[in-house]
Design a protein around this motif. Structure first.
Motif, PDB file in Angstrom:
ATOM      1  N   VAL A  63       0.848  -1.203   0.000  1.00 24.84           N
ATOM      2  CA  VAL A  63       0.000   0.000   0.000  1.00 24.84           C
ATOM      3  C   VAL A  63       0.878   1.245   0.000  1.00 24.84           C
ATOM      4  N   GLU A  64       0.478   2.231  -0.776  1.00 24.01           N
ATOM      5  CA  GLU A  64       1.190   3.516  -0.766  1.00 24.01           C
ATOM      6  C   GLU A  64       0.670   4.310   0.438  1.00 24.01           C
ATOM      7  N   VAL A  65       1.585   4.764   1.304  1.00 28.47           N
ATOM      8  CA  VAL A  65       1.147   5.335   2.584  1.00 28.47           C
ATOM      9  C   VAL A  65       1.612   6.773   2.778  1.00 28.47           C
ATOM     10  N   GLU A  66       0.713   7.591   3.318  1.00 29.49           N
ATOM     11  CA  GLU A  66       1.077   8.892   3.876  1.00 29.49           C
ATOM     12  C   GLU A  66       0.782   8.795   5.368  1.00 29.49           C
ATOM     13  N   ALA A  67       1.613   9.454   6.180  1.00 33.27           N
ATOM     14  CA  ALA A  67       1.393   9.389   7.629  1.00 33.27           C
ATOM     15  C   ALA A  67       1.492  10.784   8.222  1.00 33.27           C
ATOM     16  N   VAL A  68       0.543  11.139   9.064  1.00 34.95           N
ATOM     17  CA  VAL A  68       0.550  12.435   9.745  1.00 34.95           C
ATOM     18  C   VAL A  68       0.306  12.216  11.234  1.00 34.95           C
ATOM     19  N   GLY A  69       0.627  13.264  12.021  1.00 33.66           N
ATOM     20  CA  GLY A  69       0.532  13.111  13.471  1.00 33.66           C
ATOM     21  C   GLY A  69      -0.662  13.789  14.117  1.00 33.66           C
ATOM     22  N   THR A  70      -1.451  14.513  13.339  1.00 38.09           N
ATOM     23  CA  THR A  70      -2.607  15.212  13.927  1.00 38.09           C
ATOM     24  C   THR A  70      -3.824  15.095  13.014  1.00 38.09           C
ATOM     25  N   GLY A  71      -4.976  15.262  13.611  1.00 38.21           N
ATOM     26  CA  GLY A  71      -6.231  15.280  12.845  1.00 38.21           C
ATOM     27  C   GLY A  71      -6.257  16.471  11.896  1.00 38.21           C
ATOM     28  N   GLU A  72      -5.727  17.596  12.380  1.00 37.49           N
ATOM     29  CA  GLU A  72      -5.698  18.817  11.550  1.00 37.49           C
ATOM     30  C   GLU A  72      -4.913  18.587  10.264  1.00 37.49           C
ATOM     31  N   ALA A  73      -3.767  17.932  10.399  1.00 41.62           N
ATOM     32  CA  ALA A  73      -2.920  17.662   9.224  1.00 41.62           C
ATOM     33  C   ALA A  73      -3.635  16.717   8.254  1.00 41.62           C
ATOM     34  N   ALA A  74      -4.371  15.765   8.795  1.00 44.43           N
ATOM     35  CA  ALA A  74      -5.113  14.821   7.947  1.00 44.43           C
ATOM     36  C   ALA A  74      -6.186  15.558   7.145  1.00 44.43           C
ATOM     37  N   VAL A  75      -6.902  16.414   7.835  1.00 48.24           N
ATOM     38  CA  VAL A  75      -7.984  17.175   7.179  1.00 48.24           C
ATOM     39  C   VAL A  75      -7.400  18.090   6.095  1.00 48.24           C
ATOM     40  N   ILE A  78      -6.413  16.057   2.979  1.00 48.05           N
ATOM     41  CA  ILE A  78      -7.582  15.654   2.201  1.00 48.05           C
ATOM     42  C   ILE A  78      -8.192  16.869   1.507  1.00 48.05           C
ATOM     43  N   ALA A  79      -8.223  17.994   2.217  1.00 46.08           N
ATOM     44  CA  ALA A  79      -8.778  19.229   1.640  1.00 46.08           C
ATOM     45  C   ALA A  79      -7.939  19.698   0.442  1.00 46.08           C
ATOM     46  N   SER A  80      -6.655  19.330   0.440  1.00 49.08           N
ATOM     47  CA  SER A  80      -5.779  19.755  -0.657  1.00 49.08           C
ATOM     48  C   SER A  80      -5.989  18.908  -1.912  1.00 49.08           C
ATOM     49  N   GLY A  81      -6.840  17.876  -1.778  1.00 50.08           N
ATOM     50  CA  GLY A  81      -7.167  17.069  -2.945  1.00 50.08           C
ATOM     51  C   GLY A  81      -6.612  15.664  -2.932  1.00 50.08           C
ATOM     52  N   GLU A  82      -5.840  15.332  -1.926  1.00 49.74           N
ATOM     53  CA  GLU A  82      -5.288  13.974  -1.847  1.00 49.74           C
ATOM     54  C   GLU A  82      -6.415  12.991  -1.566  1.00 49.74           C
ATOM     55  N   THR A  83      -6.350  11.851  -2.253  1.00 51.33           N
ATOM     56  CA  THR A  83      -7.390  10.838  -2.036  1.00 51.33           C
ATOM     57  C   THR A  83      -6.771   9.561  -1.489  1.00 51.33           C
ATOM     58  N   PHE A  84      -7.537   8.899  -0.641  1.00 54.61           N
ATOM     59  CA  PHE A  84      -7.048   7.680  -0.010  1.00 54.61           C
ATOM     60  C   PHE A  84      -8.139   6.623  -0.026  1.00 54.61           C
ATOM     61  N   ASP A  85      -7.731   5.376  -0.232  1.00 52.59           N
ATOM     62  CA  ASP A  85      -8.690   4.277  -0.188  1.00 52.59           C
ATOM     63  C   ASP A  85      -8.977   3.871   1.246  1.00 52.59           C
ATOM     64  N   LEU A  86      -7.974   4.065   2.097  1.00 53.15           N
ATOM     65  CA  LEU A  86      -8.098   3.657   3.494  1.00 53.15           C
ATOM     66  C   LEU A  86      -7.536   4.753   4.392  1.00 53.15           C
ATOM     67  N   ILE A  87      -8.269   5.091   5.446  1.00 52.69           N
ATOM     68  CA  ILE A  87      -7.781   6.076   6.411  1.00 52.69           C
ATOM     69  C   ILE A  87      -7.792   5.405   7.787  1.00 52.69           C
ATOM     70  N   VAL A  88      -6.655   5.472   8.472  1.00 54.66           N
ATOM     71  CA  VAL A  88      -6.534   4.845   9.797  1.00 54.66           C
ATOM     72  C   VAL A  88      -6.321   5.965  10.814  1.00 54.66           C
ATOM     73  N   ILE A  89      -7.210   6.065  11.790  1.00 52.04           N
ATOM     74  CA  ILE A  89      -7.164   7.206  12.719  1.00 52.04           C
ATOM     75  C   ILE A  89      -7.095   6.725  14.166  1.00 52.04           C
ATOM     76  N   ILE A 105     -13.890  14.571   8.304  1.00 51.67           N
ATOM     77  CA  ILE A 105     -13.591  13.924   7.016  1.00 51.67           C
ATOM     78  C   ILE A 105     -14.885  13.471   6.348  1.00 51.67           C
ATOM     79  N   ARG A 106     -15.789  12.911   7.122  1.00 47.88           N
ATOM     80  CA  ARG A 106     -17.068  12.462   6.538  1.00 47.88           C
ATOM     81  C   ARG A 106     -17.883  13.657   6.044  1.00 47.88           C
ATOM     82  N   GLU A 107     -17.822  14.748   6.802  1.00 46.66           N
ATOM     83  CA  GLU A 107     -18.566  15.956   6.407  1.00 46.66           C
ATOM     84  C   GLU A 107     -18.012  16.563   5.125  1.00 46.66           C
ATOM     85  N   MET A 108     -16.769  16.208   4.799  1.00 51.69           N
ATOM     86  CA  MET A 108     -16.152  16.671   3.552  1.00 51.69           C
ATOM     87  C   MET A 108     -16.620  15.818   2.381  1.00 51.69           C
ATOM     88  N   GLY A 109     -17.432  14.797   2.666  1.00 47.18           N
ATOM     89  CA  GLY A 109     -17.968  13.942   1.604  1.00 47.18           C
ATOM     90  C   GLY A 109     -17.096  12.739   1.284  1.00 47.18           C
TER      91      GLY A 109
END
Lengths: 158, 146
Positions: A63-75, A78-89, A105-109
């Motif tokens: 799996v191609e992975v991106e990793a961040v340390g905060t919810g803010e960074a994750a949002v 995703i807001a910048s347009g990055e798409t993921f098949d799986l999100i682990v929180i 994230i869900r509210e972002m559709g």
């Protein structure tokens, strides 16, 4: 559950937008599994060791992975347009909690599979996280036995 | 050649000992599987980070428990972190103490929390010694093989 002790500041590159992400960079030459589709995952965990192991294992399983340390960074990512098949929180993130992150994230559709994880939890924690929009709640450690069935499901549905 | 065989036997025995005595569980094997030719020192690197993080956590736990009015939410947060990191690398005994510790945080039982703190320091310290010995054996094997 905000902690004023930052265990994850090392190794986090600031991308200048207030968030930071560790692109995996290193793609394994011989992953332990291969998939019909290119699968991308986002790991959101403030614990350094947890983040390394979660991304390392997903990478090892192709799996191609991106990793961040905060919810803010994750949002932000995703807001910048990055798409993921799986999100682990992780549930107990500082500042924006795991459930708050999932809800945003869900509210972002975003309809991607979201797994909530925690080192330890009471039942009410799991219920709160599920109500926030995750698909499944898992106790750490994050092992291939736990995540491979979800990858298989995602790959089959793509 | 004899030295190599002896070292390899010591490594096998020590690894088996760590599993049998519950210092490490299956998750440590998952960590070992992540080491490959492109990351030949992955295990040592990750365990070093674990040692760093653990020592900070233990310090912070000790400070939190020394306070006149103990902030159990803060103690709980540190224990959570420790359980997460120890479980992630397969440090089973450390992980199990964290589970016990968490229950006493929830009950706001300062005496038992202090007892757990001591157990955690002990288990971590023993684990660190055991892993450092394991890595020394591996290093000796690599050196003997050159």
């Amino acid at each position: 559950m905000a902690s004023d002790t930052d265990y994850d500041s090392d190794g986090m590159r600031d991308n200048g937008n207030g968030g930071s992400s560790e692109g995996n960079g290193r793609r394994r030459r011989h992953p332990m599994m291969t998939w019909r589709n290119n699968l991308r995952a986002l790991v959101v965990d403030n614990g350094r060791i947890c983040r390394i192991m979660e991304s390392g294992l997903l990478d090892a399983y192709g799996v191609e992975v991106e990793a961040v340390g905060t919810g803010e960074a994750a949002v932000e990512l995703i807001a910048s347009g990055e798409t993921f098949d799986l999100i682990v929180i992780e549930m107990f993130l500082p500042f924006m909690s795991g459930p708050e992150t999932a809800r945003t994230i869900r509210e972002m559709g975003i309809t991607s599979k979201i797994l909530g994880i925690a080192p330890m939890y009471w039942e009410k924690d799991a219920q709160e996280f599920l109500a926030a929009g995750i698909d499944e709640f898992l106790e750490k450690p994050f092992t291939p036995e736990l995540f491979v069935p979800f990858l298989r499901e995602i790959d089959n549905q793509k | 050649m004899d030295v190599m065989i002896q070292l390899q036997r010591q490594l096998r025995e020590h690894s088996a000992f760590l599993r049998k005595e519950g210092y490490l569980d299956d998750q440590f094997e998952q960590l070992q599987k992540l080491q490959d030719e492109s990351s030949p020192d992955f295990v040592v690197e990750v365990v070093s980070i674990f040692f760093d993080d653990s020592e900070k956590l233990l310090n912070n736990l000790a400070k939190a428990l020394e306070q006149k009015a103990v902030d159990f939410k803060q103690v709980d947060a540190h224990v959570h972190q420790f359980k997460g990191s120890s479980a992630s690398i397969g440090a089973m005994r450390v992980k199990n103490v964290c589970i016990e510790f968490r229950n006493y945080c929830e009950a706001q039982n300062i005496e038992e929390c202090l007892t757990c703190m001591q157990k955690l320091q002990f288990e971590y310290s023993v684990l660190k010694n055991q892993l450092e010995y394991l890595f020394r054996l591996e290093q000796q094997i690599r050196a003997a093989g050159v």
